[in-house]
Design a protein around this motif. Sequence first.
Motif, mmCIF file in Angstrom:
data_model
loop_
_atom_site.group_PDB
_atom_site.id
_atom_site.type_symbol
_atom_site.label_atom_id
_atom_site.label_comp_id
_atom_site.label_asym_id
_atom_site.label_seq_id
_atom_site.Cartn_x
_atom_site.Cartn_y
_atom_site.Cartn_z
ATOM 1 N N PHE A 84 0.929 -1.414 -0.010
ATOM 2 C CA PHE A 84 -0.046 0.046 -0.012
ATOM 3 C C PHE A 84 0.795 1.116 -0.023
ATOM 4 O O PHE A 84 0.251 2.295 -0.110
ATOM 5 N N LEU A 85 2.136 1.084 -0.151
ATOM 6 C CA LEU A 85 3.013 2.243 -0.135
ATOM 7 C C LEU A 85 2.778 2.813 -1.564
ATOM 8 O O LEU A 85 3.331 4.007 -1.657
ATOM 9 N N TYR A 86 2.103 1.999 -2.494
ATOM 10 C CA TYR A 86 1.976 2.518 -3.867
ATOM 11 C C TYR A 86 1.342 3.902 -3.814
ATOM 12 O O TYR A 86 1.509 4.765 -4.495
ATOM 13 N N PHE A 87 0.278 3.889 -2.890
ATOM 14 C CA PHE A 87 -0.417 5.199 -2.936
ATOM 15 C C PHE A 87 0.167 6.525 -2.464
ATOM 16 O O PHE A 87 0.014 7.379 -3.190
ATOM 17 N N PRO A 88 1.085 6.764 -1.483
ATOM 18 C CA PRO A 88 1.729 7.692 -1.241
ATOM 19 C C PRO A 88 2.751 7.851 -2.206
ATOM 20 O O PRO A 88 3.309 8.958 -2.573
ATOM 21 N N ILE A 89 3.352 6.958 -2.659
ATOM 22 C CA ILE A 89 4.315 7.066 -3.740
ATOM 23 C C ILE A 89 3.752 7.813 -5.273
ATOM 24 O O ILE A 89 4.369 8.385 -5.759
ATOM 25 N N ARG A 90 2.415 7.256 -5.481
ATOM 26 C CA ARG A 90 1.732 7.741 -6.538
ATOM 27 C C ARG A 90 1.509 9.311 -6.407
ATOM 28 O O ARG A 90 1.542 10.247 -7.319
ATOM 29 N N GLN A 91 1.474 10.093 -4.971
ATOM 30 C CA GLN A 91 1.187 11.069 -4.808
ATOM 31 C C GLN A 91 2.605 12.013 -4.382
ATOM 32 O O GLN A 91 2.501 13.095 -4.004
ATOM 33 N N GLY A 92 3.762 11.247 -4.412
ATOM 34 C CA GLY A 92 4.896 11.915 -3.913
ATOM 35 C C GLY A 92 5.682 12.371 -4.994
ATOM 36 O O GLY A 92 5.425 12.589 -6.399
ATOM 37 N N ASP A 93 6.569 13.360 -4.589
ATOM 38 C CA ASP A 93 7.534 14.132 -5.608
ATOM 39 C C ASP A 93 8.890 13.704 -5.260
ATOM 40 O O ASP A 93 9.667 13.968 -4.328
ATOM 41 N N LEU A 94 9.813 13.003 -6.191
ATOM 42 C CA LEU A 94 10.894 12.691 -6.169
ATOM 43 C C LEU A 94 11.925 13.960 -5.887
ATOM 44 O O LEU A 94 12.987 13.830 -5.537
ATOM 45 N N GLN A 95 11.581 15.319 -6.370
ATOM 46 C CA GLN A 95 12.299 16.335 -6.286
ATOM 47 C C GLN A 95 12.789 16.466 -4.838
ATOM 48 O O GLN A 95 13.656 17.231 -4.311
ATOM 49 N N ASN A 96 11.539 15.967 -3.623
ATOM 50 C CA ASN A 96 11.949 16.134 -2.295
ATOM 51 C C ASN A 96 13.083 15.465 -2.075
ATOM 52 O O ASN A 96 13.673 15.738 -0.699
ATOM 53 N N LEU A 97 13.733 14.566 -2.590
ATOM 54 C CA LEU A 97 14.861 13.868 -2.242
ATOM 55 C C LEU A 97 16.023 14.679 -2.759
ATOM 56 O O LEU A 97 17.369 13.795 -2.509
ATOM 57 N N MET A 98 16.018 15.747 -3.584
ATOM 58 C CA MET A 98 17.153 16.312 -3.926
ATOM 59 C C MET A 98 17.447 17.592 -3.078
ATOM 60 O O MET A 98 16.651 18.079 -2.506
ATOM 61 N N PRO A 99 18.834 17.745 -3.163
ATOM 62 C CA PRO A 99 20.233 17.497 -3.506
ATOM 63 C C PRO A 99 20.485 16.030 -2.560
ATOM 64 O O PRO A 99 20.220 16.271 -1.665
ATOM 65 N N VAL A 100 21.043 15.132 -3.267
ATOM 66 C CA VAL A 100 21.626 13.901 -2.387
ATOM 67 C C VAL A 100 23.007 14.233 -1.920
ATOM 68 O O VAL A 100 23.535 15.061 -2.474
#
Length: 364
Positions: free
Chosen positions: A161-177
Amino acid sequence: MQNQVKENYTISGFFVFFLIAVSQKTGIVSNFQSLVVRDAGQDAWISVMLLGLSLHLIIWMVYKMLGYPAKDVIDLHRTIFGNFMGNSLSLLLVGYFFIISLFVFRTYIEIIQVWVFPTTQTWALAAIFICMIYYFVSGGFRVLTGVCFFGFLIPSFLIFFLYFPIRQGDLQNLMPVLNHSFLDLLKASKSSSFIYFGIETLLIYFPFLKLPEKTAKWAHIALHYGTFEYTVLTVVTLMYFCQGLLKHTLWPSLGMTKIIEFTFITRFEYIFIFLWLMVIIPTICIPIWCCTRIMKRVATLKPRLSLPFILATLLIAALMFNERMNIDVFEKFIIEMRFYFIYAYIPFIFIIYVIRAKIGINRK
């Protein structure tokens, strides 16, 4: 004198995976993401991963100390420090495992009160859970192992069920690494150290493993699984929440379940919370069992006498935490205590054990 466990009380080595893996699942319903992001920001997932990887060294130390032949930490204390000092240190572990159980116990009750039954009194929920704990712990270690097996198996599907928050998530929140210093990453690792509960109980139930020297791989696999699970959960949480909101969010994992809706159910978080009871119960029961085991070995007090006393104390202690501020202070204490036990006390005991072993070999 070395502790000998009858074979009909022992368990197969691969069950170590379930004993450790279930104990480490408890932190999923905690607020560890909020704590770790304060120091590491978007690099919080790196801190969680580094913490999990570092614990492989601790597991290696435990197996080196307790193997060949199999013994528990009580035997180790007596060998290193003598009977009086060794037994005194072992009794201190009763307090350690009791406090761990109390933390998980009271935290889950708070979740039930906030999310499901806000008008229910603490003593009522605590009494119900105490009866369940007594039933499982009084059944013995093999029963607890079976509970851990189902506690791992039944809630495992929830990870999909992590699929649901992943679908609404934003990869930009992980930047910069890697935008934080190594010291910041270590601080964040320390603040989330309590999510990897379970390794220290191995110090007590080690003699209950069949051919324990061959079970190390299962302990390492369980730790790999927990590290992967927490790393993925941290990444998904960072994608879903902005850092400013996450720092002030209590129970982020439960917050993400609120967006899950089906045509036949709209409050999926209720299912999540009650299924997680299968994880919480063994996580409380195993440290309680460790307390009764230590008292039996050191004070020759049988579990049928010590268990009611420990559970009564657990009930009274849980009622003392009646405000969120008290629980926050308790959580900070748990983080410090657990961190120094794992990363200071176990290596300290290991070093002394190695020195004594070298001295013994040289004398021969």
